[in-house]
Design a protein around this motif. Sequence first.
Motif, PDB file in Angstrom:
ATOM      1  N   LEU A 237       2.362   1.890  -3.402  1.00 56.54           N
ATOM      2  CA  LEU A 237       1.345   2.412  -4.328  1.00 56.54           C
ATOM      3  C   LEU A 237       1.071   3.888  -4.061  1.00 56.54           C
ATOM      4  O   LEU A 237       0.981   4.696  -4.992  1.00 56.54           O
TER       5      LEU A 237
ATOM      6  N   ASN B 225       0.692  10.434 -13.855  1.00 54.55           N
ATOM      7  CA  ASN B 225       0.271   9.034 -13.861  1.00 54.55           C
ATOM      8  C   ASN B 225      -0.042   8.547 -15.264  1.00 54.55           C
ATOM      9  O   ASN B 225       0.220   7.396 -15.614  1.00 54.55           O
TER      10      ASN B 225
ATOM     11  N   ARG C  44       4.740  10.743  -5.964  1.00 54.51           N
ATOM     12  CA  ARG C  44       5.610  10.970  -7.118  1.00 54.51           C
ATOM     13  C   ARG C  44       5.032  11.996  -8.085  1.00 54.51           C
ATOM     14  O   ARG C  44       5.764  12.900  -8.533  1.00 54.51           O
ATOM     15  N   PRO C  45       3.701  11.930  -8.405  1.00 54.34           N
ATOM     16  CA  PRO C  45       3.155  12.902  -9.365  1.00 54.34           C
ATOM     17  C   PRO C  45       3.321  14.351  -8.919  1.00 54.34           C
ATOM     18  O   PRO C  45       3.476  15.231  -9.760  1.00 54.34           O
TER      19      PRO C  45
ATOM     20  N   VAL D 171       4.065   5.934  -5.265  1.00 54.10           N
ATOM     21  CA  VAL D 171       4.228   6.021  -6.722  1.00 54.10           C
ATOM     22  C   VAL D 171       3.105   6.831  -7.369  1.00 54.10           C
ATOM     23  O   VAL D 171       3.354   7.634  -8.270  1.00 54.10           O
ATOM     24  N   PHE D 172       1.874   6.636  -6.904  1.00 55.55           N
ATOM     25  CA  PHE D 172       0.754   7.246  -7.630  1.00 55.55           C
ATOM     26  C   PHE D 172       0.171   8.482  -6.947  1.00 55.55           C
ATOM     27  O   PHE D 172      -0.700   9.126  -7.507  1.00 55.55           O
TER      28      PHE D 172
ATOM     29  N   LEU E 184      -5.070   2.043  -6.632  1.00 53.47           N
ATOM     30  CA  LEU E 184      -5.083   0.959  -5.648  1.00 53.47           C
ATOM     31  C   LEU E 184      -4.593   1.371  -4.264  1.00 53.47           C
ATOM     32  O   LEU E 184      -5.076   0.879  -3.253  1.00 53.47           O
TER      33      LEU E 184
ATOM     34  N   ASN F 268       0.828  -1.207   0.000  1.00 48.51           N
ATOM     35  CA  ASN F 268       0.000   0.000   0.000  1.00 48.51           C
ATOM     36  C   ASN F 268       0.865   1.261   0.000  1.00 48.51           C
ATOM     37  O   ASN F 268       0.606   2.210  -0.739  1.00 48.51           O
TER      38      ASN F 268
ATOM     39  N   LEU G 294      -4.793   0.139 -11.589  1.00 56.10           N
ATOM     40  CA  LEU G 294      -3.549   0.243 -10.813  1.00 56.10           C
ATOM     41  C   LEU G 294      -3.330   1.573 -10.071  1.00 56.10           C
ATOM     42  O   LEU G 294      -3.065   1.555  -8.865  1.00 56.10           O
ATOM     43  N   PRO G 295      -3.425   2.735 -10.726  1.00 60.50           N
ATOM     44  CA  PRO G 295      -3.054   3.955 -10.012  1.00 60.50           C
ATOM     45  C   PRO G 295      -3.940   4.259  -8.807  1.00 60.50           C
ATOM     46  O   PRO G 295      -3.512   4.961  -7.896  1.00 60.50           O
TER      47      PRO G 295
END
Lengths: 319, 306
Positions: free
Chosen positions: A49, B155, A56-57, A52-53, B176, A46, B173-174
């Motif tokens: 995720l 993303n 990071r953005p 990264v999402f 989750l 978790n 995926l993004p």
Amino acid sequence: MTRQLASTSPASPPDQSGPPGKHQTRRWSGRARRDFFVFLALALPNLILIAVFTYRPLISNIYYSTLDWTLGSASATVVGIDNYVTFFTSDDAPKVLGTTAVFTLVTVGGSMLLGLVIALALNSKVRGTTFARSAVFAPYVLSGVGVGLVWLFIFDPGYGVLAWILRGIGQQSPQWINDPQLSLVMVILVYVWKNLGYCAVVYLAGLQSLPQDVMEAASLDGANGFRRFLSMSIPLLSPTTFFLLITTMLSSLQAFDLIRIMTPLGTGTSTLIYEAYLQAFGAFNRAGYSAAISVVLFAILLVITVLQLRFVERKVHYS
Amino acid sequence: MTSLSPVNPDPTAPPVAPSETFIPRDRPFSARNLIQTIAGGYVPLLLATLVVFLPLLWMILSSFKLPGEIITMDLKILPASLNPENYNIAMTTVPFAQFFINSTIVTVVGSTIKVLLAILTAYALVFVRFPFRNAIFILILVALMVPPQVSILPNYILIAGLGGKNTLWGIILPGLGTAFGTFLLRQHFLTLPASILESAEIDGAGHWRRLWQIVVPVSIPSIATVALVTVVSEWNEYIWPLIITDRPETMTLPVGLTLLQNSESNASGWGILMAGAVLVIVPILVVFAALQRYIVAGLTQGSVTG
């Protein structure tokens, strides 16, 4: 939290003598080491995720915002703060920021005010309030795309039911779709319709947790309903009001679905989030410029979030 | 939330005074009292309910109307017949059945993983010792407030680069990583009595067994709340699937509805569009009607605390 911490780990001795540093000491115990890996096994997917999402953005956006870059193109030129300069010196900034401000202020004010009125009605002892509460909340959970289409049909100047009603009283339907200012009015109305149930339910919870003894004392002192509401309920509800102000402002600043469906070109309705979308994924594919707008939006959201964090903290201390 | 405290003064109606007070009040069924109850209680409630339901009712009625019944100055409220023609056209103009399957897969797979991750992370945050536990919790709390909309461009570039464009995994995926569910479940796990876990530990149960045999079973209502809120938001999710798909084969229902809107742009298409809107809205409306208590609690509580 300390309670659980202590009770679930009786075996791990707290800071004993040995190498300095608390973590160091704890890691030596086999149990703590096992817990260390259990934690990673449970939480890491978790956390990765989210990193990264979500995180990071934020950084990527700042980097992209320094580029002159067409989405899909392999090459980009570093232009520093040019995208920001372009945004703030062109017509875009006053237009987009103005639309964002109007949309946000009116939707926030409108849904909070109407939400409070409905909450007061729901807070009565008549039968059917539970049903009505669910009913007014329902639009909040419905697809913005579906809701937007339904209202677009209602607002249709030719064959919409609103035009029909207006004709009945001898009026012409306004050009909701073609007039940029009326488009904004239309989107705001529908947005308030969709979100006021949320405000109503939160306000209702606030009303129901008002200290009853204080309210009773006021009514014994002869304060009538309106007076009680004005000088007792409103001030006592101020934490709820502040909380709603923050959360509805955050969601208004992120409103996308209704704007996309009801006014795809964003004429008159292009808020920051919609402008960022249009610039990158509309006709121009200006990725760098879009990223710069996203950064501006994020900066605004950050300020509001910091306010909210402070508020949550205060709330925790009080309750 | 609906639980009323014993005395609940209503600002618009005469207070129901406790017996020991001596406020003069009307007899329960006096004309004045009745009028006040109706004007102060029922009328606003009825009005609010109608404002919500009439547009949705209009959507359903219009979905059965043929173009001739819509393009007319002589508006009829009810459709001439319950003709499913609009639904047929909607489903053949664009592959609605495919959208439905895609939406279902995205919602079921996405929600299952999200709820699972939320349970695991929340358990770790509350019950497993770790040096930076509070710092990690704050990172999750902050992530809760980062709007997904500002992340779409980075993303998109990442997922499209990985070949995820027009794929279901690219849609799923993004989203989750779950801050909302983790947060809500953590708050709930903190309220569990430590004693039940202690005795399990003495019996030699490890973390895995404690999680699934004690913590999860006693937390079913909270988990259900998180699951429902997740299902609703996955089903309605729009901006990300809109960007990452441009082929009908992988579109979800809201994106597919946009496709239908583009192909039915003249006034005669309203009936078809309303049929499409019914197909998107009604499933969630049914779920909401059945489980509204959990959904309302989850959505308002989730935001109250974060």
